[in-house]
Design a protein around this motif. Structure first.
Motif, PDB file in Angstrom:
ATOM      1  N   ALA A  44       0.819  -1.208   0.000  1.00 51.08           N
ATOM      2  CA  ALA A  44       0.000   0.000   0.000  1.00 51.08           C
ATOM      3  C   ALA A  44       0.858   1.265   0.000  1.00 51.08           C
ATOM      4  CB  ALA A  44      -1.005   0.033   1.140  1.00 51.08           C
ATOM      5  N   GLY A  45       1.952   1.285   0.799  1.00 51.52           N
ATOM      6  CA  GLY A  45       2.843   2.444   0.776  1.00 51.52           C
ATOM      7  C   GLY A  45       2.149   3.731   1.179  1.00 51.52           C
ATOM      8  N   LEU A  46       1.222   3.638   2.125  1.00 49.12           N
ATOM      9  CA  LEU A  46       0.534   4.852   2.569  1.00 49.12           C
ATOM     10  C   LEU A  46       1.482   5.705   3.396  1.00 49.12           C
ATOM     11  CD1 LEU A  46      -2.913   3.341   3.627  1.00 49.12           C
ATOM     12  CD2 LEU A  46      -2.223   4.296   1.422  1.00 49.12           C
ATOM     13  N   PHE A  47       1.239   7.014   3.410  1.00 54.61           N
ATOM     14  CA  PHE A  47       2.063   7.911   4.210  1.00 54.61           C
ATOM     15  C   PHE A  47       1.601   7.809   5.665  1.00 54.61           C
ATOM     16  CE2 PHE A  47       2.046  10.431   0.056  1.00 54.61           C
ATOM     17  CZ  PHE A  47       3.168   9.783  -0.392  1.00 54.61           C
ATOM     18  N   PRO A  48       2.463   7.310   6.547  1.00 58.28           N
ATOM     19  CA  PRO A  48       2.020   7.015   7.914  1.00 58.28           C
ATOM     20  C   PRO A  48       1.647   8.267   8.696  1.00 58.28           C
ATOM     21  CG  PRO A  48       4.398   6.754   7.731  1.00 58.28           C
ATOM     22  CD  PRO A  48       3.879   6.955   6.340  1.00 58.28           C
ATOM     23  N   HIS A  49       2.221   9.411   8.297  1.00 60.86           N
ATOM     24  CA  HIS A  49       1.996  10.640   9.068  1.00 60.86           C
ATOM     25  C   HIS A  49       0.751  11.382   8.610  1.00 60.86           C
ATOM     26  CE1 HIS A  49       4.176  11.693   5.453  1.00 60.86           C
ATOM     27  NE2 HIS A  49       3.814  12.941   5.591  1.00 60.86           N
ATOM     28  N   ARG A  50       0.098  10.888   7.560  1.00 57.84           N
ATOM     29  CA  ARG A  50      -1.085  11.587   7.080  1.00 57.84           C
ATOM     30  C   ARG A  50      -2.339  10.783   7.342  1.00 57.84           C
ATOM     31  NH1 ARG A  50       0.521  13.917   1.175  1.00 57.84           N
ATOM     32  NH2 ARG A  50       2.017  15.473   1.885  1.00 57.84           N
TER      33      ARG A  50
ATOM     34  N   PHE B 269      -5.345   7.235  11.018  1.00 58.94           N
ATOM     35  CA  PHE B 269      -4.020   7.112  10.422  1.00 58.94           C
ATOM     36  C   PHE B 269      -3.857   5.691   9.888  1.00 58.94           C
ATOM     37  CE2 PHE B 269      -3.469  10.780  13.168  1.00 58.94           C
ATOM     38  CZ  PHE B 269      -2.773  11.631  12.326  1.00 58.94           C
TER      39      PHE B 269
ATOM     40  N   PHE C 224      -1.873   3.262  10.378  1.00 56.21           N
ATOM     41  CA  PHE C 224      -1.619   2.139  11.289  1.00 56.21           C
ATOM     42  C   PHE C 224      -2.896   1.658  11.972  1.00 56.21           C
ATOM     43  CE2 PHE C 224      -1.600   5.510  14.417  1.00 56.21           C
ATOM     44  CZ  PHE C 224      -2.042   4.903  15.587  1.00 56.21           C
TER      45      PHE C 224
END
Ligand SMILES: Nc1ncnc2c1ncn2[C@@H]1O[C@H](COP(=O)(O)OP(=O)(O)OP(=O)(O)O)[C@@H](O)[C@H]1O
Ligand SMILES: [Mg+2]
Lengths: 361, 220
Positions: free
Chosen positions: A85-91, A132, A134
């Protein structure tokens, strides 16, 4: 349309990952790259959005050489979904989905409302928007990945084993979802997988690659199953090709008989079971409008008397199909004999691997 | 305890140019200046090296030099070269002291961001600078802040040496106390330095709470 014209990729260490690949991925269709690990699928895919540049040859997107387009600009017009997925963890999820709209300079409000639309489109609860990454399950993250890729409505979607990190049940539902979305969106999709079943399920066209990055065969899934080009493809397709091919034959033309008296039906018209001396026995159903011959055959095999129960969307009995009807339809779609058959199936235990035209997929 | 009461209870210690508030302010001035200069050099440098992979050797050298470097020795050297009476002899050793932890942690933080995440950022169409600023930096922020915190605490503690070269700061209490055998002042000064270091530590923990995305804090 995406075309590869004699494309070769040689990495700096000398590895030839893709060797003289020429193929076309049609507009509005799903083209699957499938093959064993290390055969160059990912490399081929990433040359389309220039995450990797080809060593020689040309890749064009609707006639334009991708090398003429500045990579970030090119990529903003191509959806890209990867395995993890490579989602941006901080967004937050909503901002993850809105990534490309933000890059394209949309207003925050417009980008976010578009993101919300997409979350719904991929079947996610809008309440997840404020979370988020996670806080999401693997399957949910993968859906967000798809939503993010679709956010700016790119005509092309590249997917690299997007569903391989989730369990089989979630994977199947993500696959179904993709097919449903595709009916609506008609994107030009290039999908990479090493799973032949996934390839056959999703692909309008399947390109089987062999190690060294060479194309072994490119065909529709039904054709692929009946007419593997060589031993490598035959082996890669695995067993049960004959049965699996039935998935591409509609059960629409099945001749139905009225339901016999020993099929017990409730007042809503739904089947309860076959009457036998020991009480009610199991039965199998298929919907002739939407199901394949494979489902019909499976339904017949689930009944003690070999008769499949035909139902409508609501599950009401419309009739039954006995072995004779199934056999007749099987006969109509049997691969015609055209000269000497090119060997048996991989396992050698079944026959019927002759030539045939695939049924409309 | 008596000594502490004697030091902090003495009204004379609370006013005038050599009172606690004035010394504390001086101390904070040296420290803040040195810390800011170090941060302005080391954070961008660490980010750039972590992002491009070029110049990683510099980080290794900095990390090793930091362990070997005698702050006091450097101080004396700079005094010999630059002369007494300016703040330079104090600032230079403090900046040199603060750079390695910031540089090393920033570099490690940025370089250590998951390769798949970096890949996804490029794949979405972010440009190199956007990848660095919008993806790598927010994800590396906990480590960057850790480096800044280590440096700040070290600077605040070490700024005591300013007193050696005739400058102010909390070190005065310690140096002068030793010279005049006023041990209450020595201990009082040491307690103030320790308290300041703790306060700095605490301030950075607060900053971490505010600045780091909850999405990043969780996955650590
Ligand atoms: N950066 C690289 N440098 C050198 N060789 C590479 C590099 N990336 C991939 N390769 C090699 O190129 C070949 C093709 O790799 P690629 O990742 O395209 O395979 P794949 O078909 O996607 O495999 P998988 O199913 O395991 O993902 C492999 O032999 C691989 O080791
Ligand atoms: Mg791959």
């Amino acid at each position: 349309m995406i075309t590869f014209e004699d494309v070769t990729k040689r990495y700096r260490d000398g590895t030839v990952a893709v060797d003289g690949l020429s193929l076309e991925a049609s507009t509005g269709a799903i083209t699957v790259f499938v093959g064993p690990s290390g055969c160059g699928k990912t490399t081929s895919l990433r040359m389309i959005n220039r995450m990797i540049d080809a060593t020689s040859g040309r890749i064009t997107l609707d006639g334009q050489d991708v090398r003429e387009i500045d990579p970030p600009t090119l990529r903003r017009g191509i959806g890209y979904v990867i395995q993890q997925a490579g989602l941006f963890p901080h967004r937050k999820i909503v901002d993850n989905v809105a990534t490309v709209p933000y890059l394209l300079g949309w207003s925050k409000k417009k980008a976010r409302s578009r993101a919300m639309e997409l979350l719904e489109l991929v079947g996610l609860d809008p309440a997840l928007a404020g979370r988020f990454p996670f806080q999401l399950s693997g399957g949910q993250q993968q859906r967000v990945g798809v939503a993010r890729a679709l956010a700016a409505d790119p005509p092309v979607l590249l997917m690299d084993e997007p569903f391989s990190a989730v369990d089989p049940i979630v994977r199947a539902s993500l696959q179904d979802e993709l097919l449903r979305l595709q009916l609506e969106l008609r994107k030009t999709i290039v999908f990479v997988t090493h799973d032949i079943d996934e390839a056959v399920k999703l692909g309008d066209t399947v390109a089987v690659m062999r190690v060294g990055g060479r194309l072994a065969q490119m065909a529709g899934p039904a054709t692929l199953l009946t007419e593997p080009a060589d031993d490598f493809v035959r082996e890669f397709l695995g067993r049960d090709r004959g049965i699996r091919r039935l998935s591409f034959i509609s059960a629409k033309e099945m001749r139905l008989s009225p339901s016999p008296s020993d099929l017990v039906i409730d007042e809503d018209g739904r089947a309860l079971g076959w009457r036998t001396a020991d009480g009610l026995a199991a039965y199998g159903t298929f919907n002739p409008e939407t199901d394949s011959l494979r489902v019909a055959l499976d339904a017949a095999l689930l009944s003690p008397n070999g008769t499949a129960v035909a139902v409508d969307e609501e599950g009401r009995v419309r009739g039954v199909a006995g072995r004779d009807s199934i056999d007749k339809l099987l006969g109509e779609y049997a691969p015609p004999a055209t000269g000497p058959a090119p060997g048996g199936s991989g396992g050698g235990s079944s026959s019927g691997a002759g030539d045939s035209e695939g049924a409309p997929a | 305890m008596n000594w502490l009461a004697g030091f902090f209870g003495d009204a004379a210690h609370w006013s005038g140019p050599d009172g606690i508030p004035a010394r504390l302010l001086e101390h904070l001035e040296f420290s803040a200046a040195a810390f800011l200069i170090a941060a302005l050099i080391a954070v961008p440098l660490g980010m750039l090296i972590g992002h491009t992979g070029r110049g990683a050797l510099l980080v290794v050298i900095a990390a090793n030099a930091a362990r070997a470097l005698p702050t006091l020795g450097l101080l004396v050297l700079v005094v010999l070269l630059a002369g007494v009476g300016t703040v330079l002899p104090v600032l230079i050793p403090l900046v040199v002291l603060a750079i390695p932890p910031i540089l090393v942690n920033t570099y490690e933080g940025v370089r250590g961001v998951d390769a798949d995440l970096r890949d996804a950022a490029y794949g979405m169409g972010l440009r190199g600078r956007q990848v660095l600023l919008q993806t790598l930096t927010p994800v590396a922020l906990p480590l960057i802040l850790l480096g800044l915190r280590l440096a700040a605490v070290q600077v605040v503690s070490t700024a005591t040496v300013a007193a050696f070269v005739g400058l102010g700061g909390l070190g005065r209490f310690i140096i002068d106390g030793l010279a005049t055998k006023t041990y209450a002042d020595v201990i009082g000064g040491a307690v103030l330095v320790a308290a300041l270091a703790l306060a700095v530590q605490f301030a950075f923990l607060l900053l971490d709470r505010v600045a780091v995305s909850p999405g990043v804090r969780q996955i650590r």
